[in-house]
Motif scaffolding. Structure first.
Motif, mmCIF file in Angstrom:
data_model
loop_
_atom_site.group_PDB
_atom_site.id
_atom_site.type_symbol
_atom_site.label_atom_id
_atom_site.label_comp_id
_atom_site.label_asym_id
_atom_site.label_seq_id
_atom_site.Cartn_x
_atom_site.Cartn_y
_atom_site.Cartn_z
ATOM 1 N N HIS A 76 56.274 32.019 53.443
ATOM 2 C CA HIS A 76 57.719 31.752 53.365
ATOM 3 C C HIS A 76 58.397 32.800 52.493
ATOM 4 O O HIS A 76 57.885 33.141 51.420
ATOM 5 C CB HIS A 76 57.993 30.370 52.788
ATOM 6 N N PHE A 91 60.814 34.048 49.827
ATOM 7 C CA PHE A 91 61.478 33.507 48.632
ATOM 8 C C PHE A 91 62.392 34.566 48.029
ATOM 9 O O PHE A 91 62.079 35.749 48.040
ATOM 10 C CB PHE A 91 60.444 33.136 47.558
ATOM 11 N N ARG A 101 63.182 29.086 48.266
ATOM 12 C CA ARG A 101 62.788 29.413 49.621
ATOM 13 C C ARG A 101 64.046 29.639 50.463
ATOM 14 O O ARG A 101 64.924 28.765 50.529
ATOM 15 C CB ARG A 101 61.975 28.234 50.178
#
Ligand code: LLP
Length: 424
Positions: free
Chosen positions: A18, A20, A25
């Motif tokens: 993911h 960031f 996030r």
């Protein structure tokens, strides 16, 4: 794709697939605030500023953030609190500085076409300096200052005729550009300025272009400016400060500009060599302070396969991200969530009715309708150049500070856009 492929800031990285920004996030921010959405990292801005601060440690120097790069109030507040001054190009920008908690006394005013009203407002506010770009402007500013019973602090912007080796639309220090006074005419212009009772000569300045990725053009321009300083001071006109503008490039796509501290180590060494090391210095960086600190989050609307091209149609467009259409500029486009499957090649385009409305060409992406993407290096010259073309509202903006997200601009509504309009 891994963290080391992301350009220019340590505050943007994949963790467990993911993407960031600082502690947050980006997918969560996109869901919470909708898209298109600009997201900025405060730490990244301060990190960029710290490279300049390191370079100038122990020197008399001030960073005037060139706010045209990103003039959102939340961004200005970060730089004001960090002790920056501002380089402005309109009275509107001055009002923004004041609304964000900056001081007029820390403002310098650049631009070739300041209006008399803008001069009046800036004089009344008490700005630090006008960077004057023509002989006519000297006369007009003198008249405006006298009419207010004030003296305008001025610096003349020199056009050194140096090629910054960047896109022609963002080169400003070449003979054919509209900016500054030709270096051959500068001494004469200073003599004229010094004779005008409404002006006080305080400095000299030079800005040769933007997205400059080598040190050479800066050194050439610096030498030409210092030659002029010697001539001007020999003519009995002392210069209090030297302003070297902005222009340092960032990494969009494997670009390798010098870091701000490396660039300034070279320039300061030259200043020392030539005996100007203890002069008050000013600089006007824009892009290098905010460019890599921001991303634009967008959602894939449709995939449109074609005979020659596959199109990935996103909900951000040239009105949000005008740089590709204007300068054929490159911004990386990456998924908010990584997958391991192979991608397809797409032209990433917006919904605006122009073939120029592309954001990235021939990009390999593994995407489906509804997926979210980040357009990188979108902190500078994106929101500040955005428009309402196609009656598209301007995007919202979020400033991230550690694990906190501050909504610094709400999404513009259609009624916001129609405010001020009437029908017959
Ligand atoms: N000072 C003056 C007088 C300027 O004209 C500019 C930028 C700067 C400072 C800040 O330059 P920077 O450090 O940001 O390179 N819209 C274009 C860039 C236009 C730059 C205009 N002047 C783009 O998106 O690439």
């Amino acid at each position: 794709m891994n963290a080391s492929d992301l350009p220019g800031t340590p505050f943007l990285a994949y963790r467990d697939r993911h993407l960031f920004i600082e502690q947050l996030r980006l997918q969560d921010l996109a869901v919470m605030h909708g898209t298109p959405l600009f997201v900025y990292s405060k730490a990244s801005m301060l990190h960029a500023l710290s490279a300049y601060q390191r370079a100038f440690a122990g020197r008399k120097a001030k960073v005037h953030y060139a706010m045209k790069a990103n003039s959102s109030l939340g961004v200005l507040q970060v730089f004001a609190r960090a002790g920056c001054g501002f380089d402005i190009v309109s009275a509107g920008e001055l009002a923004r500085v004041q609304a964000a908690g900056g001081k007029a006394a820390d403002v310098i005013f650049s631009g070739v076409g300041k209006t008399r009203e803008e001069m009046r407002l800036a004089l009344q506010a008490g700005i630090a300096c006008f960077n004057v770009e023509s002989e006519t402007e000297l006369d007009v500013l003198n008249a405006v200052a006298l009419s207010l019973g004030k003296t305008a602090p001025v610096s003349i912007r020199v056009n050194p005729n140096v090629d910054p080796k960047t896109h022609p639309y963002i080169s400003t220090g070449l003979k054919g550009n509209k900016f500054g006074i030709a270096h051959e005419r500068t001494l004469q212009a200073y003599k004229h300025a010094a004779s005008l009772p409404g002006l006080k000569v305080t400095g000299i300045d030079c800005h040769i272009g933007s997205q400059i990725t080598t040190t050479g053009p800066y050194l050439d321009a610096l030498d030409k400016v210092l030659d002029l300083v010697e001539q001007i001071e020999s003519a009995g006109i002392p210069l209090h400060h030297l302003d070297f503008g902005g222009g340092l490039g960032i990494n969009y796509n494997g670009d390798t500009p010098p870091t701000a501290d490396a660039l300034w180590a070279r320039l300061l060494a030259r200043l020392d060599e030539r005996g100007f090391g203890d002069r008050q210095l000013m600089i006007e960086p824009g892009r290098s302070l905010v460019g890599n600190a921001g991303v634009c989050l967008t959602e894939v609307q449709f995939l449109k396969p074609g005979e020659q091209k596959n199109f990935c149609i996103i909900d951000a467009a040239m009105n949000d991200l005008p740089r590709p259409a204007m300068y054929e500029a490159f911004h990386q486009i990456v998924p908010l969530t990584l997958t391991s499957e192979a991608g397809k090649v797409y032209d990433v385009v917006g919904p605006v009715c122009e073939s120029g409305d592309w954001i990235g060409r021939d990009r390999t992406l593994n995407v489906q309708s509804g997926d979210k993407l980040a357009v990188l290096s979108a902190g500078a010259y994106c929101m500040s150049m955005s428009s309402n073309y196609n009656t598209r509202g301007r995007a919202a903006e979020v400033l991230v500070d550690g694990d906190k997200a501050h909504l610094i601009r709400t999404r513009e509504t259609v009624s916001d856009q129609m405010r001020g309009e009437t029908v017959l």
